[in-house]
Write a protein that holds these residues in place. Sequence first.
Motif, mmCIF file in Angstrom:
data_model
loop_
_atom_site.group_PDB
_atom_site.id
_atom_site.type_symbol
_atom_site.label_atom_id
_atom_site.label_comp_id
_atom_site.label_asym_id
_atom_site.label_seq_id
_atom_site.Cartn_x
_atom_site.Cartn_y
_atom_site.Cartn_z
ATOM 1 N N ALA B 232 0.853 -1.181 0.000
ATOM 2 C CA ALA B 232 0.000 0.000 0.000
ATOM 3 C C ALA B 232 0.895 1.238 0.000
ATOM 4 N N PRO B 233 0.431 2.333 -0.605
ATOM 5 C CA PRO B 233 1.265 3.539 -0.579
ATOM 6 C C PRO B 233 1.388 4.059 0.849
ATOM 7 N N HIS B 234 2.451 4.756 1.135
ATOM 8 C CA HIS B 234 2.660 5.282 2.475
ATOM 9 C C HIS B 234 3.348 6.638 2.374
ATOM 10 N N GLU B 235 2.751 7.617 2.986
ATOM 11 C CA GLU B 235 3.279 8.980 2.920
ATOM 12 C C GLU B 235 4.695 9.030 3.506
ATOM 13 N N GLY B 236 5.625 9.528 2.720
ATOM 14 C CA GLY B 236 6.958 9.831 3.257
ATOM 15 C C GLY B 236 7.916 8.666 3.368
ATOM 16 N N GLY B 237 7.450 7.451 3.152
ATOM 17 C CA GLY B 237 8.372 6.321 3.212
ATOM 18 C C GLY B 237 8.701 5.900 4.627
ATOM 19 N N LEU B 238 9.461 4.812 4.736
ATOM 20 C CA LEU B 238 9.772 4.207 6.029
ATOM 21 C C LEU B 238 11.274 4.194 6.241
ATOM 22 N N SER B 239 11.673 4.497 7.453
ATOM 23 C CA SER B 239 13.095 4.507 7.778
ATOM 24 C C SER B 239 13.496 3.111 8.258
ATOM 25 N N VAL B 240 14.403 2.483 7.546
ATOM 26 C CA VAL B 240 14.742 1.089 7.821
ATOM 27 C C VAL B 240 16.254 0.886 7.784
ATOM 28 N N VAL B 241 16.757 0.007 8.654
ATOM 29 C CA VAL B 241 18.134 -0.474 8.558
ATOM 30 C C VAL B 241 18.058 -1.938 8.127
ATOM 31 N N PRO B 242 18.192 -2.207 6.818
ATOM 32 C CA PRO B 242 18.123 -3.610 6.379
ATOM 33 C C PRO B 242 19.341 -4.366 6.900
ATOM 34 N N TYR B 243 19.131 -5.648 7.212
ATOM 35 C CA TYR B 243 20.239 -6.473 7.708
ATOM 36 C C TYR B 243 21.329 -6.583 6.654
ATOM 37 N N SER B 244 20.917 -6.600 5.396
ATOM 38 C CA SER B 244 21.873 -6.813 4.309
ATOM 39 C C SER B 244 22.874 -5.667 4.164
ATOM 40 N N GLY B 246 23.030 -2.907 6.664
ATOM 41 C CA GLY B 246 23.385 -2.323 7.955
ATOM 42 C C GLY B 246 23.310 -0.799 7.961
ATOM 43 N N LYS B 247 22.772 -0.227 6.875
ATOM 44 C CA LYS B 247 22.728 1.241 6.767
ATOM 45 C C LYS B 247 21.291 1.751 6.779
ATOM 46 N N GLN B 248 21.048 2.772 7.595
ATOM 47 C CA GLN B 248 19.703 3.334 7.688
ATOM 48 C C GLN B 248 19.374 4.175 6.458
ATOM 49 N N ALA B 249 18.224 3.936 5.876
ATOM 50 C CA ALA B 249 17.788 4.739 4.730
ATOM 51 C C ALA B 249 16.268 4.745 4.688
ATOM 52 N N ARG B 250 15.726 5.628 3.863
ATOM 53 C CA ARG B 250 14.273 5.737 3.761
ATOM 54 C C ARG B 250 13.806 5.007 2.494
ATOM 55 N N PHE B 251 12.816 4.173 2.638
ATOM 56 C CA PHE B 251 12.329 3.369 1.516
ATOM 57 C C PHE B 251 10.815 3.517 1.393
ATOM 58 N N THR B 252 10.326 3.475 0.171
ATOM 59 C CA THR B 252 8.869 3.371 -0.007
ATOM 60 C C THR B 252 8.491 1.908 0.187
ATOM 61 N N PRO B 253 7.227 1.634 0.518
ATOM 62 C CA PRO B 253 6.798 0.240 0.640
ATOM 63 C C PRO B 253 7.130 -0.564 -0.621
ATOM 64 N N ALA B 254 6.918 0.035 -1.802
ATOM 65 C CA ALA B 254 7.188 -0.702 -3.045
ATOM 66 C C ALA B 254 8.669 -1.078 -3.131
ATOM 67 N N GLU B 255 9.537 -0.185 -2.713
ATOM 68 C CA GLU B 255 10.979 -0.489 -2.725
ATOM 69 C C GLU B 255 11.302 -1.648 -1.785
ATOM 70 N N LEU B 256 10.672 -1.626 -0.603
ATOM 71 C CA LEU B 256 10.926 -2.710 0.358
ATOM 72 C C LEU B 256 10.447 -4.048 -0.192
ATOM 73 N N VAL B 257 9.309 -4.024 -0.868
ATOM 74 C CA VAL B 257 8.801 -5.259 -1.466
ATOM 75 C C VAL B 257 9.761 -5.739 -2.556
ATOM 76 N N ALA B 258 10.262 -4.804 -3.335
ATOM 77 C CA ALA B 258 11.222 -5.163 -4.389
ATOM 78 C C ALA B 258 12.499 -5.756 -3.789
ATOM 79 N N MET B 259 12.821 -5.351 -2.559
ATOM 80 C CA MET B 259 14.015 -5.881 -1.880
ATOM 81 C C MET B 259 13.762 -7.278 -1.311
ATOM 82 N N GLY B 260 12.498 -7.732 -1.369
ATOM 83 C CA GLY B 260 12.226 -9.100 -0.954
ATOM 84 C C GLY B 260 11.396 -9.238 0.306
#
Lengths: 493, 493
Positions: B232-244, B246-260
């Motif tokens: 689902a769309p989400h205003e402003g994106g989500l701040s995440v530190v992916p395990y892969s 280890g760096k904090q960045a902002r991602f849209t939900p679609a980007e996170l889904v594309a990452m797996g």
Amino acid sequence: MILMDNEELVGFARRVGLFWPSAEIYGGASGLYDYGHLGAALKRRFEELWISYFIEGRRNHFMIEGSTMLPEKPLVASGHASRFNDVIISCTKCKSFFRADVLLADLGVAINEGADAAQIGEAVRAKGIRCPKCKGELGEPRAFNMMVDVALGPEKKESGYLRPETAQSVYLNFYREFTLLRKRLPLGLAIIGRAYRNEISPRQGLYRMRELTQAELQIFFDPEEWNRAEAAPHEGGLSVVPYSTGKQARFTPAELVAMGYPAFYVNHMAMIDRFYRKVLHVPEERLRFLEKGGSDKAFYNRVHMDIEVDVGSWNGFREVGGLHYRGDYDLTSHSKGSGQDLSVSIDGRRFMPHVLELSFGVDRNIWMLTDLFHRKDGERELFSLPTHLSHYAAAVFPLQKDEALEKRSAELCDALGRDFRIYYDTSGSIGKRYARMDEIGTPYCITVDFETVDSKSDNYGKVTVRKRDDKSQVRATTEGLRETLRLTRVAEV
Amino acid sequence: MILMDNEELVGFARRVGLFWPSAEIYGGASGLYDYGHLGAALKRRFEELWISYFIEGRRNHFMIEGSTMLPEKPLVASGHASRFNDVIISCTKCKSFFRADVLLADLGVAINEGADAAQIGEAVRAKGIRCPKCKGELGEPRAFNMMVDVALGPEKKESGYLRPETAQSVYLNFYREFTLLRKRLPLGLAIIGRAYRNEISPRQGLYRMRELTQAELQIFFDPEEWNRAEAAPHEGGLSVVPYSTGKQARFTPAELVAMGYPAFYVNHMAMIDRFYRKVLHVPEERLRFLEKGGSDKAFYNRVHMDIEVDVGSWNGFREVGGLHYRGDYDLTSHSKGSGQDLSVSIDGRRFMPHVLELSFGVDRNIWMLTDLFHRKDGERELFSLPTHLSHYAAAVFPLQKDEALEKRSAELCDALGRDFRIYYDTSGSIGKRYARMDEIGTPYCITVDFETVDSKSDNYGKVTVRKRDDKSQVRATTEGLRETLRLTRVAEV
């Protein structure tokens, strides 16, 4: 009213989502219960009403929270480590254990609640009582401490207990709260939370549990001031069994004061009576106060009455709460135990505040409500809860699968959902949907039918409102509906 | 924002009635805290908002309650009896005990959260670490089970534990609730309640406690169905530190889904993000998701992210909750342990439901809110809580001791008190009364002055409304006031 036995009530509770034994898939756990979605909702509603009635409406009364694990010292000081005992007795042959007072009561042998091991031993010998399981000889009764102990730390050397009552958490916090709240009395501090007791014979559903929820209010007051209180009038009088007569009768507050009960105590009896009758809708004749005296009364209580309700599954009056004038026992004990002086100074006078405790077993009250409002009406089974106690204010149904009906129903849910808890159900026949709502106690079912959405109909914009208890149906506008729901969510006190 | 250290925050918490160590008059109890009147109110408010956001707004989601004592078997089946361990290490000289990961972290030695006793032993030897208290030699690290055990029954032979997490009570009730609730998935079952851990090094205020309150939601779902979900769309994106990375960045939900990451998982991240930002008013830059992987991740979790918030007293991001895709681990374990098949059959397909867990430490969240909204403004100390989080909607003051002012104030209290929680205060200077309300977070102070009651004044019937945060004052009618209060009690989501 149709009497239900324990088993029937437990069956109903399980079937509609109220409560059942914990860890049921593992065969259950003795004296432990879980609340299902309906029970948790009813319990939360009871707690909200309790807080609103006893705390929020009253000046200088507050809720607090305390840890359920406590170190050993305060429970030594409170007397629980030495005195919170039941007498148990075991069979020398089959090794079964019995709670002595329960064993004797089951055999119809009268014994005081506070009887000690020696007194019980005498009764057992005098009546020649043998093991009810194997007829073997019973051993000597002995005191058994009912607190559940815990050991913390890496070597489990930090001894403590799970609190046997929430009250202790309040006494431990009295002085800090008194100071924070600008040193005024009376000060009411309440906790709704868990308490733990290693019951030997947990049984009877929610009546005697090893883990229970209590709602307890401790009112700290200046005895000089409160002893000047006068009895407030009370509609209809109070049903009391005084210790002196042992006979139940109805008394006005003034009569009770004339009999020697302190007026502040009597006024709180009236407050509790009103809560049961007006908020919980317990019929007048099913409620009474039973005074404890002699060895039935906790030694620190100056006046001690159980709040009792009579419901079918209990076959008579049973305790759901208590009103205890504890004097200065608690603060004095903790002053000694902790070495901190918990007395207060007001207007230049130093004294130890006295405590009036209003104590309620939440689980017992939920059981009581379940019994009291479960009804059978032919084939129909209904949970006839007072409307302000039910979880859902109403249910909304489209009459049948139809786009226009479903759209209008969803709109209605949204509109009402801002102010009320609404259940939406589209599946099954209307009759089945009614039956589901009857069973969980939803007082109103609102049906959107073809007339509702037909601009040529006289009933355009109007829905059918069906009442749970008498199945009567009327047409209503959304505004009329809102007003009905608004009025019924408020307990008239 | 002014950074507060732990000590300052604890001081503030104590001074205004939020929280302090249990059994304080007995010197306190390690890892146990009580909530005072203000803290209990804030905690209750947090819980109400949590229930309203995560449960009541969602279809087929319900609160339940479970006993905190559980028999041994289910906790053997869940793996807690064998795996719920911390590694501890003791000094051979002074006999002090340390939680190994805390000891290493304090010394700046990096170690995985899931490191076992052998790995820690290696690290200790490799770095030549000695006892921080006496410099003595450290012994061999060993696994230490953190559950608190209880023994019930007359001979204390019925072994059990205090539950280490509320989640287990939900898994044990899943099948009955699923059946009661007409066999539909997804089904959300949540508990707010106590959990217990025998922490070796309880410290840091409410961060690591031996008795804590959790708010946990378990969503049972059909993996085939949910795997078809879209982001689902989400205003402003989500701040995440992916395990892969280890760096904090902002991602849209679609980007996170594309990452797996599964879309249903990402959509729940968005829901949690919105709760923190919109309901709790946590600034965007202070919130992030930290993905756990490798041995930091619980072995049964397929995707595991901590919900982290950065507040002054924590000196960086710290866990306040978690989102765990637990697969079918829990229901499979309890099927094996209990011998009851907990799989379900829907549309002729039989499968074991998967679980998505939303888990929150209530105490940590209360600590976080306290830190986040405590402010100093010169001499002034204020608790700048979002208005819908504050216990009182407003306070009402008569400007000074005067019969007409007090009468009008009392009337106003009564009128507003029907819909809002109002504090009434007559004592002390207006400045002092403002200061008290600032400190406990009351957003509006309403003063009744002589103009309010003077029918010749332009301000007749109008009161002064003073805002907590900027001290601005305006005149308002009762109706205007009611509208202001009404709007501010609702969290905009």
